[in-house]
Motif scaffolding. Structure first.
Motif, PDB file in Angstrom:
ATOM      1  N   LEU B  44       0.827  -1.213  -0.106  1.00 47.59           N
ATOM      2  CA  LEU B  44       0.085   0.077  -0.123  1.00 47.59           C
ATOM      3  C   LEU B  44       0.866   1.342  -0.067  1.00 47.59           C
ATOM      4  O   LEU B  44       1.958   1.237   0.800  1.00 47.59           O
ATOM      5  CB  LEU B  44      -0.994  -0.041   1.154  1.00 47.59           C
ATOM      6  CG  LEU B  44      -1.957   1.174   1.193  1.00 47.59           C
ATOM      7  CD1 LEU B  44      -3.001   1.031   0.125  1.00 47.59           C
ATOM      8  CD2 LEU B  44      -2.539   1.196   2.793  1.00 47.59           C
ATOM      9  N   SER B  51      -5.174  10.979   6.025  1.00 47.57           N
ATOM     10  CA  SER B  51      -6.539  10.470   6.025  1.00 47.57           C
ATOM     11  C   SER B  51      -6.630  10.090   7.494  1.00 47.57           C
ATOM     12  O   SER B  51      -5.624   9.888   8.234  1.00 47.57           O
ATOM     13  CB  SER B  51      -6.639   9.032   5.346  1.00 47.57           C
ATOM     14  OG  SER B  51      -5.628   8.157   5.280  1.00 47.57           O
ATOM     15  N   TYR B  52      -7.850  10.056   8.199  1.00 48.59           N
ATOM     16  CA  TYR B  52      -7.986   9.811   9.622  1.00 48.59           C
ATOM     17  C   TYR B  52      -8.016   8.496  10.104  1.00 48.59           C
ATOM     18  O   TYR B  52      -7.255   8.352  11.227  1.00 48.59           O
ATOM     19  CB  TYR B  52      -9.223  10.589   9.902  1.00 48.59           C
ATOM     20  CG  TYR B  52      -9.418  12.235   9.956  1.00 48.59           C
ATOM     21  CD1 TYR B  52      -9.422  12.824   8.839  1.00 48.59           C
ATOM     22  CD2 TYR B  52      -9.237  12.811  11.007  1.00 48.59           C
ATOM     23  CE1 TYR B  52      -9.286  14.058   8.897  1.00 48.59           C
ATOM     24  CE2 TYR B  52      -9.411  14.193  11.445  1.00 48.59           C
ATOM     25  CZ  TYR B  52      -9.294  14.773   9.939  1.00 48.59           C
ATOM     26  OH  TYR B  52      -9.307  16.260  10.079  1.00 48.59           O
ATOM     27  N   ALA B  56      -4.714   4.290   5.039  1.00 44.27           N
ATOM     28  CA  ALA B  56      -3.386   4.481   4.557  1.00 44.27           C
ATOM     29  C   ALA B  56      -2.446   3.387   5.421  1.00 44.27           C
ATOM     30  O   ALA B  56      -1.379   3.254   5.445  1.00 44.27           O
ATOM     31  CB  ALA B  56      -2.580   5.617   4.527  1.00 44.27           C
ATOM     32  N   THR B  66       5.718   7.591   0.229  1.00 45.64           N
ATOM     33  CA  THR B  66       5.880   8.074  -1.171  1.00 45.64           C
ATOM     34  C   THR B  66       6.470   9.519  -0.807  1.00 45.64           C
ATOM     35  O   THR B  66       6.566  10.350  -1.877  1.00 45.64           O
ATOM     36  CB  THR B  66       4.503   8.181  -1.762  1.00 45.64           C
ATOM     37  OG1 THR B  66       3.821   9.106  -0.994  1.00 45.64           O
ATOM     38  CG2 THR B  66       3.961   6.745  -1.865  1.00 45.64           C
ATOM     39  N   PRO B 108      -8.008  20.751   0.380  1.00 46.60           N
ATOM     40  CA  PRO B 108      -8.557  20.386   1.576  1.00 46.60           C
ATOM     41  C   PRO B 108      -8.140  21.291   2.715  1.00 46.60           C
ATOM     42  O   PRO B 108      -7.800  22.423   2.595  1.00 46.60           O
ATOM     43  CB  PRO B 108      -8.222  18.950   1.985  1.00 46.60           C
ATOM     44  CG  PRO B 108      -6.633  18.983   1.444  1.00 46.60           C
ATOM     45  CD  PRO B 108      -6.604  19.808   0.387  1.00 46.60           C
ATOM     46  N   GLY B 109      -8.684  21.088   3.986  1.00 39.69           N
ATOM     47  CA  GLY B 109      -8.345  21.689   5.253  1.00 39.69           C
ATOM     48  C   GLY B 109      -7.077  21.963   5.758  1.00 39.69           C
ATOM     49  O   GLY B 109      -6.794  22.395   6.686  1.00 39.69           O
ATOM     50  N   GLY B 116      -0.771  12.508  -4.533  1.00 36.24           N
ATOM     51  CA  GLY B 116      -1.131  11.020  -4.534  1.00 36.24           C
ATOM     52  C   GLY B 116      -2.564  10.786  -3.710  1.00 36.24           C
ATOM     53  O   GLY B 116      -3.370  10.130  -3.781  1.00 36.24           O
ATOM     54  N   ILE B 123     -10.504  14.154  -3.362  1.00 34.97           N
ATOM     55  CA  ILE B 123     -10.816  15.146  -2.415  1.00 34.97           C
ATOM     56  C   ILE B 123     -11.304  16.372  -2.717  1.00 34.97           C
ATOM     57  O   ILE B 123     -11.284  16.750  -4.095  1.00 34.97           O
ATOM     58  CB  ILE B 123      -9.500  15.851  -1.568  1.00 34.97           C
ATOM     59  CG1 ILE B 123      -8.529  16.623  -2.398  1.00 34.97           C
ATOM     60  CG2 ILE B 123      -8.592  14.614  -0.876  1.00 34.97           C
ATOM     61  CD1 ILE B 123      -7.350  17.318  -1.786  1.00 34.97           C
ATOM     62  N   GLY B 173      -3.281   0.572  -7.433  1.00 37.42           N
ATOM     63  CA  GLY B 173      -1.683   0.555  -7.582  1.00 37.42           C
ATOM     64  C   GLY B 173      -1.081   1.727  -6.914  1.00 37.42           C
ATOM     65  O   GLY B 173      -1.746   2.456  -6.118  1.00 37.42           O
ATOM     66  N   CYS B 410     -12.057   8.241   3.677  1.00 31.49           N
ATOM     67  CA  CYS B 410     -10.867   8.746   4.187  1.00 31.49           C
ATOM     68  C   CYS B 410     -10.734   9.311   5.511  1.00 31.49           C
ATOM     69  O   CYS B 410      -9.776   9.631   6.083  1.00 31.49           O
ATOM     70  CB  CYS B 410      -9.988   9.704   3.132  1.00 31.49           C
ATOM     71  SG  CYS B 410     -10.454  11.278   3.302  1.00 31.49           S
TER      72      CYS B 410
END
Ligand SMILES: Cc1cc2nc3c(=O)[nH]c(=O)nc-3n(C[C@H](O)[C@H](O)[C@H](O)COP(=O)(O)OP(=O)(O)OC[C@H]3O[C@@H](n4cnc5c(N)ncnc54)[C@H](O)[C@@H]3O)c2cc1C
Ligand SMILES: NC(=O)c1ccc[n+]([C@@H]2O[C@H](COP(=O)([O-])OP(=O)(O)OC[C@H]3O[C@@H](n4cnc5c(N)ncnc54)[C@H](OP(=O)(O)O)[C@@H]3O)[C@@H](O)[C@H]2O)c1
Lengths: 238, 459
Positions: B44, B51-52, B56, B66, B108-109, B116, B123, B173, B410
């Protein structure tokens, strides 16, 4: 002003390239992996609007070093700053020759070619990335350490020689830095980021510092480590 | 040879935590190598971990960090198209391009997300009703697939794979690079209007008359009950025109001043810090901040878009147990029954949410596992109260699914599979595309296993 970064695929080297490019200097990024060198040069162009050129460089291609320096100068102009950042820690196997050739022979060889380029112009700066591992031989990495130690000594002599010709030589003795070399290591000691290293190196080069440790506390650690008598030291497992 | 190291990882909510063998590729080919060197275990990608929940994370698997795949490869100042590697953060994009008059099309916030991660979660930002999601501004991406091939996909070439990767939560992927179109701006400022909102109906009224503003969002006091339910502060704005921006030093210098976080949370706060009393007090104080019914101001983009980024690691304020975010969207309903029920259930439970925001989405939808859909979205942060909270969220799932809505993957760490299937009816079509590219389930995550998104998930 142009800057040559040798071993540009190292994260430390790339951050140094960033620091010079953001100051508007033309940068030549050299590495064995030319695909990656191209990507790094592209990044410098997009990120900083800098002139950046990529090229192939192998530390162990001793015979090609003089011609390589000429090629760089032809591409980006006379070299004002050169950073020798490549290094090879070895993988603990039968890589004696490679480790010595990359960290010592190759480094010395390219520095000679750079000296020949800079001395006649009476200006320039060679930055050698060495290591605290070169301060004392330890069982865990003495092969790499001895090559880096040799490089440190070489830089001392080169500095002495080139000072009279207006070229500055700076030795950087790094402790742990968060790169590919140390990823996953349990260091137990605070680890510097490549960006921090790059800022310290550029600032020190501007002040024409001869040699320094980074992070700075390594100076104290190495003073202690060097002071341990050999009778005692050989019994330790460091 | 890939260098693997065991690391404990978690999402922004710091719940759950999972140990995995991690590699941190610094070059393109090291990603391919790592995929080959995975020792038969699932893989992964993990970006900045914003993400909360467990999107991930993968236990007993290999994680590719990454963050060091971060080269900006090409930029066209005429059109704003940027080609960059997937580990580049929006913060870097902003720092690099705002001085040149460009801004990410959707943010986002927090600016500490990777490209990625942004595409994998498809988002949305405060401008969804005008500009759609992040994916609406991406025309091409390079994906390393389970077979080890690098597939370039866009509208013409493998469009199904492209759209399965959008919002695909990393399960198709590893994205290597993408082309995203930056938006033009005149300066780093936002012309903003804040409106005190008295209750839920008032919120919808203000929202309805805010279509002319490119950016809208509302903070909502989810402790307030009865006639005050839904009170809050509605913020709407747009990138400032050159005449509206305050005079002063050049754009570049003003940006530098804002680059570093000002505060730090260097250790976990005690678990009791954010409790019912402090949450109630905070919500009350926040509401009182807006004394006048309406105020107009010109603000820097940071406080407008990323109000929390100036405290690095603010998630540690929730203490060692972490916290959960619950974000839902429900279709438009003149009576707003689902939203009312959700807010009522929360106040009745006594489990307050420290920060809650509400916004109306635009019409654009992407299918697959992409979250945004027409209607109203509500996001709530809850301290990890344990079992009672999980039971409350299960009940909210019922309300949301019943209303034809869904929760945002997410942000999620606990949604049940049956509810997920009700919420995302397109999941099967998505799964078919995913499976065609990765029949053996090379790409897996805790979230994917929990929701049955990958082969071999427990029934
Ligand atoms: C304070 C805060 C505010 C937020 N506000 C919003 C908001 O307003 N709107 C919104 O939509 N979201 C919001 N988010 C959520 C955030 O935008 C997403 O979680 C985003 O994906 C985080 O990016 P990341 O790089 O941290 O990804 P991670 O959390 O590391 O990963 C998220 C997912 O992306 C996948 N992924 C990451 N990189 C790759 C890659 N290279 N290839 C394939 N898959 C990959 C991972 O496998 C995982 O499934 C907010 C988060 C925080 C912390
Ligand atoms: N990280 C630390 O903690 C630390 C501590 C002390 C000193 N240092 C020194 O810092 C420098 C940078 O290292 P790093 O930490 O960034 O690790 P790194 O990523 O492993 O960098 C070393 C670089 O040297 C290059 N290289 C190896 N052999 C080469 C050859 N024959 N010809 C040309 N280039 C070659 C490698 O590039 P290719 O493989 O692409 O050719 C690689 O990019 C090195 O000199 C290292 O010794 C690092």
């Amino acid at each position: 002003m142009s800057v040559l970064i040798l071993g540009a695929t190292s994260r430390i080297a790339r951050e140094l390239a960033n620091r010079y490019a953001e100051r508007g200097q033309a940068v030549f990024v050299a590495a064995r992996d030319t695909d990656e060198a191209e990507r790094i040069a592209a990044d410098l162009r997009v990120r900083h609007g800098a002139q950046a050129v990529a090229g192939g460089f192998d530390a162990t291609d001793f015979d090609g070093h003089a011609a390589f320096v000429d090629d760089v100068a032809a591409a980006v102009g006379p070299i004002d700053v050169a950073v020798v950042a490549f290094g090879d820690m070895g993988d603990g196997g039968d890589d004696v020759r490679r480790v010595i050739e990359v960290n010592f022979t190759g480094a010395a060889s390219i520095c000679e070619a750079l000296a020949a380029h800079m001395a006649p112009r009476g200006t320039g700066c060679i930055i050698g990335i060495s290591s605290v591992a070169g301060d004392r031989g330890r069982q865990s990495n003495y092969l790499y350490g001895s090559a880096k130690g040799g490089f440190t000594l070489y830089l001392q002599g080169l500095r002495n020689r080139l000072f009279k010709q207006g070229v500055h030589v700076m030795t950087v003795k790094l402790g742990f830095v968060d790169t590919r070399m140390t990823f996953g290591m349990e260091t137990g000691i605070p680890i510097a980021s490549p960006a921090q290293v790059s800022r310290a190196v550029v600032a020190a080069a501007e002040r024409k510092v001869d040699a320094f440790y980074y992070p700075h506390f390594w100076r104290g650690i190495m003073t202690v480590i060097r002071a341990v008598p050999e009778k005692v030291f050989k019994r330790l497992s460091l | 040879m890939t260098n693997w190291a065991d690391k404990e990882l978690w999402g922004w909510g710091r719940y759950p935590r999972v140990t995995a063998r991690c590699a941190r590729p610094e070059r393109r080919r090291e990603v391919e190598e790592a995929l080959r060197d995975r020792g038969g275990e699932p893989v992964l990608a993990h970006g900045l971990g914003r993400s909360y929940g467990d999107a991930a994370l993968v236990s007993g698997g290999r994680v590719l960090l990454t963050r060091r795949l971060d080269r900006l490869l090409e930029f066209d100042p005429e059109t704003g198209w940027l080609r960059a590697e997937a580990g580049v953060s929006l913060e870097e994009v902003i720092r690099t391009f705002v001085p040149r008059g460009f801004f990410p099309p959707v943010v986002p916030g927090t600016q500490f997300v990777t490209l990625g991660g942004a595409l994998a979660c498809d988002i949305h930002g405060k401008n969804h009703h005008v500009d759609g999601t992040f994916a609406d501004h991406v025309r091409r991406l390079e994906l390393l697939t389970a077979k080890g091939e690098i597939v370039v996909c866009d509208a013409d070439h493998e469009p199904e794979l492209f759209w399965a990767t959008v919002g695909g939560m990393g399960l198709t992927g590893v994205m290597l690079s993408m082309e995203v179109r930056l938006a033009r701006i005149d300066n780093p400022y936002i012309e903003m209007e804040s409106i005190r909102v008295e209750n839920l109906d008032h919120f919808f009224d203000v929202s309805a008359e805010s279509g002319g503003h490119t950016h809208t969002v509302s903070w909502i006091d989810c402790v307030a009950r009865g006639p005050r339910m839904g009170r809050g502060i509605f913020m709407r704005g747009r990138h400032a025109s050159s005449s509206a921006a305050p005079a002063g030093p050049g754009v570049g210098e003003r940006l530098k001043a804002a680059a570093e976080p000002i505060l730090d949370v260097p250790f976990d706060a005690p678990g009791w810090l954010l409790n019912n009393v402090t949450i109630r007090a905070f919500n009350e104080a926040y509401y009182r901040k807006q004394l006048k019914p309406r105020t107009n101001s010109v603000v820097h983009y940071e406080p407008f878009f990323f109000p929390l980024d100036f405290v690095r690691d603010w998630n540690r304020l929730y203490g060692p147990r972490g916290f959960l975010q619950y974000q839902l969207v429900v279709p438009p309903d003149p009576e707003h029954r689902a939203i009312r029920t959700v807010l009522e259930q929360i106040t009745a439970s006594g489990m307050g949410s420290f920060l809650a925001v509400i916004k109306e989405f635009g019409e654009r939808v992407h299918g697959g596992l992409s979250f945004p859909a027409p209607g109203v979205t509500l996001a709530l942060d809850f301290p990890n109260y344990g079992q009672p909270l999980f039971e409350l969220l299960d009940r909210l799932d019922d309300v949301v699914a019943e209303a034809g809505g869904r929760v945002y993957l997410c942000k999620d760490a606990r949604l049940k599979r049956a509810q997920f299937r009700r919420m995302y009816p397109a999941w099967e079509a998505w799964r078919a595309v995913r499976d065609a590219w990765d029949p053996d389930g090379v790409f897996q995550s805790e979230l994917g296993r929990r929701l049955g998104l990958v082969p071999g998930s427990q029934p």
